[in-house]
Design an enzyme around this catalytic site. Structure first.
Site, PDB file in Angstrom:
ATOM      1  N   SER A   1       0.756  -1.139  -0.043  1.00  0.00           N
ATOM      2  CA  SER A   1      -0.111  -0.002   0.074  1.00  0.00           C
ATOM      3  C   SER A   1       0.850   1.414  -0.144  1.00  0.00           C
ATOM      4  O   SER A   1       2.008   1.279   0.655  1.00  0.00           O
ATOM      5  CB  SER A   1      -0.906  -0.113   1.231  1.00  0.00           C
ATOM      6  OG  SER A   1      -1.568   1.224   1.385  1.00  0.00           O
TER       7      SER A   1
ATOM      8  N   TYR B   1      -1.342  -0.352  10.386  1.00  0.00           N
ATOM      9  CA  TYR B   1      -1.661  -1.029   8.879  1.00  0.00           C
ATOM     10  C   TYR B   1      -0.583  -0.754   7.998  1.00  0.00           C
ATOM     11  O   TYR B   1      -0.074  -1.574   7.290  1.00  0.00           O
ATOM     12  CB  TYR B   1      -3.057  -0.377   8.119  1.00  0.00           C
ATOM     13  CG  TYR B   1      -3.232  -0.622   6.841  1.00  0.00           C
ATOM     14  CD1 TYR B   1      -3.950  -1.791   6.420  1.00  0.00           C
ATOM     15  CD2 TYR B   1      -2.792   0.353   5.890  1.00  0.00           C
ATOM     16  CE1 TYR B   1      -4.389  -2.189   5.154  1.00  0.00           C
ATOM     17  CE2 TYR B   1      -3.222  -0.024   4.630  1.00  0.00           C
ATOM     18  CZ  TYR B   1      -3.836  -1.034   4.013  1.00  0.00           C
ATOM     19  OH  TYR B   1      -4.364  -1.368   2.726  1.00  0.00           O
TER      20      TYR B   1
HETATM   21  P1  NAP Z   1     -11.740  -5.511   0.623  1.00  0.00           P
HETATM   22  O1  NAP Z   1     -12.701  -5.191  -0.509  1.00  0.00           O
HETATM   23  O2  NAP Z   1     -12.033  -5.514   1.746  1.00  0.00           O
HETATM   24  O3  NAP Z   1     -11.101  -7.040  -0.037  1.00  0.00           O
HETATM   25  C1  NAP Z   1     -10.309  -7.788   0.875  1.00  0.00           C
HETATM   26  C2  NAP Z   1     -10.512  -9.042   0.933  1.00  0.00           C
HETATM   27  O4  NAP Z   1      -9.851  -9.989   1.757  1.00  0.00           O
HETATM   28  C3  NAP Z   1     -11.946  -9.392   1.579  1.00  0.00           C
HETATM   29  O5  NAP Z   1     -12.889  -9.977   0.814  1.00  0.00           O
HETATM   30  C4  NAP Z   1     -11.772  -9.922   2.720  1.00  0.00           C
HETATM   31  O6  NAP Z   1     -12.757 -10.870   3.414  1.00  0.00           O
HETATM   32  C5  NAP Z   1     -10.544 -10.837   2.346  1.00  0.00           C
HETATM   33  N1  NAP Z   1      -9.849 -11.180   3.630  1.00  0.00           N
HETATM   34  C6  NAP Z   1      -9.605 -10.556   4.788  1.00  0.00           C
HETATM   35  N2  NAP Z   1      -8.742 -11.132   5.783  1.00  0.00           N
HETATM   36  C7  NAP Z   1      -8.794 -12.455   5.089  1.00  0.00           C
HETATM   37  C8  NAP Z   1      -8.219 -13.509   5.425  1.00  0.00           C
HETATM   38  N3  NAP Z   1      -7.674 -13.756   6.631  1.00  0.00           N
HETATM   39  N4  NAP Z   1      -8.130 -14.784   4.460  1.00  0.00           N
HETATM   40  C9  NAP Z   1      -8.285 -14.786   3.270  1.00  0.00           C
HETATM   41  N5  NAP Z   1      -9.234 -13.456   2.966  1.00  0.00           N
HETATM   42  C10 NAP Z   1      -9.369 -12.487   3.927  1.00  0.00           C
HETATM   43  O7  NAP Z   1     -10.429  -4.737   0.381  1.00  0.00           O
HETATM   44  P2  NAP Z   1      -9.400  -4.037  -1.029  1.00  0.00           P
HETATM   45  O8  NAP Z   1      -9.769  -2.696  -0.913  1.00  0.00           O
HETATM   46  O9  NAP Z   1      -9.823  -4.620  -2.225  1.00  0.00           O
HETATM   47  O10 NAP Z   1      -8.034  -4.598  -0.395  1.00  0.00           O
HETATM   48  C11 NAP Z   1      -7.394  -5.402  -1.057  1.00  0.00           C
HETATM   49  C12 NAP Z   1      -5.789  -5.465  -0.822  1.00  0.00           C
HETATM   50  O11 NAP Z   1      -5.403  -4.308  -1.194  1.00  0.00           O
HETATM   51  C13 NAP Z   1      -5.670  -5.292   0.954  1.00  0.00           C
HETATM   52  O12 NAP Z   1      -4.396  -6.004   1.153  1.00  0.00           O
HETATM   53  C14 NAP Z   1      -5.599  -3.842   0.959  1.00  0.00           C
HETATM   54  O13 NAP Z   1      -4.722  -3.741   2.290  1.00  0.00           O
HETATM   55  C15 NAP Z   1      -4.781  -3.534  -0.228  1.00  0.00           C
HETATM   56  N6  NAP Z   1      -4.953  -2.058  -0.378  1.00  0.00           N
HETATM   57  C16 NAP Z   1      -6.344  -1.574  -0.725  1.00  0.00           C
HETATM   58  C17 NAP Z   1      -6.230  -0.104  -0.916  1.00  0.00           C
HETATM   59  C18 NAP Z   1      -7.513   0.597  -1.105  1.00  0.00           C
HETATM   60  O14 NAP Z   1      -7.539   1.685  -1.223  1.00  0.00           O
HETATM   61  N7  NAP Z   1      -8.586  -0.165  -1.354  1.00  0.00           N
HETATM   62  C19 NAP Z   1      -4.949   0.644  -0.946  1.00  0.00           C
HETATM   63  C20 NAP Z   1      -3.841  -0.192  -0.874  1.00  0.00           C
HETATM   64  C21 NAP Z   1      -3.890  -1.237  -0.361  1.00  0.00           C
HETATM   65  P3  NAP Z   1     -13.698 -10.271   4.528  1.00  0.00           P
HETATM   66  O15 NAP Z   1     -14.140  -8.993   4.107  1.00  0.00           O
HETATM   67  O16 NAP Z   1     -14.715 -11.395   4.784  1.00  0.00           O
HETATM   68  O17 NAP Z   1     -12.741 -10.121   5.659  1.00  0.00           O
END
Ligand code: NAP
Length: 259
Positions: A151, A164
């Site tokens: 991130s 985080y």
């Molecule tokens: P999201 O929509 O919340 O998707 C993340 C997915 O990971 C969810 O379906 C979640 O399931 C699943 N997950 C959580 N804990 C888990 C576990 N222990 N085992 C297996 N799956 C698990 O978030 P996103 O925004 O797409 O984020 C995806 C990645 O990108 C993350 O690593 C996040 O930190 C990174 N990221 C996101 C952003 C942003 O702006 N969105 C920016 C930088 C980095 P549950 O919801 O059921 O827990």
């Protein structure tokens, strides 16, 4: 002639792949011809996502695997290799965010919860997939791509989300070590550093006018990112077009970090 970004014949595993960035990346990989397996906790959401992925016509699969469960992860990797024959690309994407008002409010429990998924779960998944990739290399079939979801918060301070950011910094450190240690097996490792991507993870901020006016609108590409904005980079990193690309962290943030 095969396109540089053609993923046919490659098996791609995406954690946290049932929604958000993970699902968009999984779709991108399938659209580029790759076979795709997603892991996510919620079995119903996995089923829904699978329906979307099936439309691309490649082999797809899903399993309700929690990346913090060491046994489930090692058995899950065995199952993917058993059913799909190999794993060429791992997108270690599963993650959670639990921001608090201030660093001073950060409890040890919250610190540990976020570390358990973003750092320990990431480590367990990457380690098990690397065991498979190294074994394959030892048998004369080298290669593989590890794509670590970091991130922008690994390098840009985010008040109340220091824990985080720390886990995402850990991903950068591990990716670099892995790139150095496993390059000899033809394995490449790179991190993606997304900026502000509109997903369920940050839905509390989607209607935050102050954030939009002061930050999002002022970025060089003045809008929120979409999960689909990440797909092309993941396809590139998974493909043979990236065969000499390893050990880097790529900001995908609409130019935010350049300001
Ligand atoms: P999201 O929509 O919340 O998707 C993340 C997915 O990971 C969810 O379906 C979640 O399931 C699943 N997950 C959580 N804990 C888990 C576990 N222990 N085992 C297996 N799956 C698990 O978030 P996103 O925004 O797409 O984020 C995806 C990645 O990108 C993350 O690593 C996040 O930190 C990174 N990221 C996101 C952003 C942003 O702006 N969105 C920016 C930088 C980095 P549950 O919801 O059921 O827990």
């Amino acid at each position: 002639m095969k396109s540089l970004f053609d993923l046919s014949g490659k098996v791609n595993l995406v954690t946290g792949g049932s929604r958000g960035i993970g699902l968009a990346i999984a779709e991108g990989l399938a659209a580029a011809g790759g076979d795709v397996v997603i892991w996510d906790i919620d079995a119903d959401r996995n089923t829904q996502a699978l329906k979307q992925l099936e439309q691309h016509g490649t082999r797809v699969g899903a399993a309700p695997i929690d990346v913090t469960n060491e046994l489930a992860v090692s058995q899950g990797v065995e199952t993917v290799v058993g059913e799909f024959g190999r794993i060429d690309t791992l997108v270690a994407n599963a993650g959670i965010s639990k921001a608090v008002p201030s660093f001073l409010d950060l409890s040890i429990d919250t610190f540990r919860d976020v570390s358990a998924v973003n750092m320990e779960g990431w480590f367990l998944t990457v380690r098990e997939v690397l065991k498979h990739m190294k074994e394959r290399a030892d048998q004369g079939d080298p290669g593989g791509a590890i794509i670590g979801q970091s991130s922008l918060q690994a390098t840009h301070g985010s008040p109340g989300n220091e824990h985080y950011g720390a886990t995402k910094g850990a991903v950068l450190a591990m990716i670099k070590g892995i790139a150095v240690e496993f390059g000899r097996y033809g394995i490449r490792a790179n991190a993606i550093m997304p900026g502000f991507i509109k997903t369920d993870m940050n839905k509390r901020n989607h209607d935050n006018i102050a954030l939009y006016e002061k930050v999002i609108k002022r970025m060089p590409i003045g809008r929120w990112g979409t999960p689909q904005d990440l797909a092309g980079l993941a396809v590139y990193l998974a493909s043979d077009a990236a065969c000499y690309h390893s050990g880097t962290a790529i900001e995908l943030d609409g130019g935010y970090a350049a300001m």
